[in-house]
Design a protein around this motif. Sequence first.
Motif, PDB file in Angstrom:
ATOM      1  N   TYR A 176      15.910  -6.712  -1.992  1.00  0.00           N
ATOM      2  CA  TYR A 176      15.853  -5.666  -0.968  1.00  0.00           C
ATOM      3  C   TYR A 176      14.800  -4.646  -1.369  1.00  0.00           C
ATOM      4  N   GLY A 177      13.860  -4.415  -0.474  1.00  0.00           N
ATOM      5  CA  GLY A 177      12.795  -3.468  -0.755  1.00  0.00           C
ATOM      6  C   GLY A 177      11.688  -4.069  -1.598  1.00  0.00           C
ATOM      7  N   ASP A 181      18.353   4.080   1.051  1.00  0.00           N
ATOM      8  CA  ASP A 181      18.342   4.712  -0.265  1.00  0.00           C
ATOM      9  C   ASP A 181      17.714   3.821  -1.316  1.00  0.00           C
ATOM     10  N   ARG A 182      17.614   2.508  -1.027  1.00  0.00           N
ATOM     11  CA  ARG A 182      17.015   1.576  -1.983  1.00  0.00           C
ATOM     12  C   ARG A 182      15.540   1.308  -1.691  1.00  0.00           C
ATOM     13  N   LEU A 183      15.000   1.951  -0.679  1.00  0.00           N
ATOM     14  CA  LEU A 183      13.571   1.835  -0.385  1.00  0.00           C
ATOM     15  C   LEU A 183      12.818   2.951  -1.108  1.00  0.00           C
ATOM     16  N   PRO A 184      11.575   2.688  -1.530  1.00  0.00           N
ATOM     17  CA  PRO A 184      10.817   3.717  -2.250  1.00  0.00           C
ATOM     18  C   PRO A 184      10.564   4.949  -1.372  1.00  0.00           C
ATOM     19  N   GLY A 185      10.646   6.116  -2.000  1.00  0.00           N
ATOM     20  CA  GLY A 185      10.407   7.351  -1.272  1.00  0.00           C
ATOM     21  C   GLY A 185       9.070   7.393  -0.554  1.00  0.00           C
ATOM     22  N   ARG A 228      12.719  -6.402   3.403  1.00  0.00           N
ATOM     23  CA  ARG A 228      12.579  -7.655   2.646  1.00  0.00           C
ATOM     24  C   ARG A 228      11.105  -8.074   2.613  1.00  0.00           C
ATOM     25  N   PRO A 229      10.212  -7.220   2.118  1.00  0.00           N
ATOM     26  CA  PRO A 229       8.781  -7.493   2.279  1.00  0.00           C
ATOM     27  C   PRO A 229       8.304  -8.775   1.613  1.00  0.00           C
ATOM     28  N   GLU A 230       8.782  -9.084   0.415  1.00  0.00           N
ATOM     29  CA  GLU A 230       8.288 -10.293  -0.252  1.00  0.00           C
ATOM     30  C   GLU A 230       8.722 -11.544   0.497  1.00  0.00           C
ATOM     31  N   ALA A 231       9.993 -11.609   0.893  1.00  0.00           N
ATOM     32  CA  ALA A 231      10.473 -12.763   1.639  1.00  0.00           C
ATOM     33  C   ALA A 231       9.803 -12.848   3.000  1.00  0.00           C
ATOM     34  N   PHE A 232       9.637 -11.708   3.667  1.00  0.00           N
ATOM     35  CA  PHE A 232       8.988 -11.697   4.972  1.00  0.00           C
ATOM     36  C   PHE A 232       7.552 -12.187   4.862  1.00  0.00           C
TER      37      PHE A 232
END
Length: 319
Positions: free
Chosen positions: A15-16, A206-210, A290-294
């Motif tokens: 995630y993220g 909350d688990r995504l970078p600021g 999900r950037p890597e999987a996407f």
Amino acid sequence: MADEPARLPDAPGDYGPVGRSPWLDLDWREQQRWVTVDGRQVNVIELGSGPPIVFIHGLSGSWQNWLEQLPVFAREHRVITFDLPGFGASEMPARKITISGYGRFVAALLDELEVGSAAIVGNSMGGFIGTELAIRFPERVERLVLVSAAGLSIEYLRNERALAVLGTLESRLAAYSGWLASRSDALARRPGARRLIFGIVAHRPDRLPGPLVAEQVRGSGKPGFVPALDALTNYPIRDRLGEIACPALIVWGANDRLIPARDADEFERLIPNARKVVWPETGHVAMLERPEAFNRLLAAFLAEEPGERVGAQDAADAV
């Protein structure tokens, strides 16, 4: 017995973003240009060379919605994104905002950029616009990717009274968004603030970078929001989806709070050459969550030969 067609991967991975995202190391001013379409200035971001990919953002979004994709795909593609008229830094359109008008706008922008046809990737309202483009201008769309696309459930959600109230509050919403955007960096450093300002869109903000969340907020809250919302609820497209002739990939989050995941089933059923992936613990913006999987999935889909159906290992190796 003939082999079953290869199934698209359904594992969403981390995630993220993992590690440092490439977009952080680019000077985006060097990738930015202004293009005039129908007498209005459009903010366009373009980088890379090769087969073109056009990314279209959603309602209240901006070109920054694709930060995790642009530098990755620019390694082998000409990637193009932009702020739709009325959003981000682009001017309001000369005419009333409509989905058909946005479809014509994208076709006209591609003319200005000398792009004959491209892969079209759209999120939310951007997916709706992508479907309109594939129906009205099929020669411009080689492949279509719909990420939590609008256009189906929303046709039953029109509420004239609510739209009228939103219209009267439009200036206040714009002012609040400007205040929020001016403080986006500070607010996005706090996990609690990320949940507050991005929780309706992402499953676990909350688990995504600021910095990533800050960029999403910075491009939001523009005057096109209310008229575009009106357009979204006033343009039935269900009965025309069967006209889409290009291959289509549908990507959804099972925890999408804005557009239900059952719409992914309907898009897959109604578009003749479509396949879907629905990821658990994912919200409305799978390309950010999900950037890597996407990115692996999109790269594999774009690399398919005519008639080929990508498998899980192909997608894992694609980026």
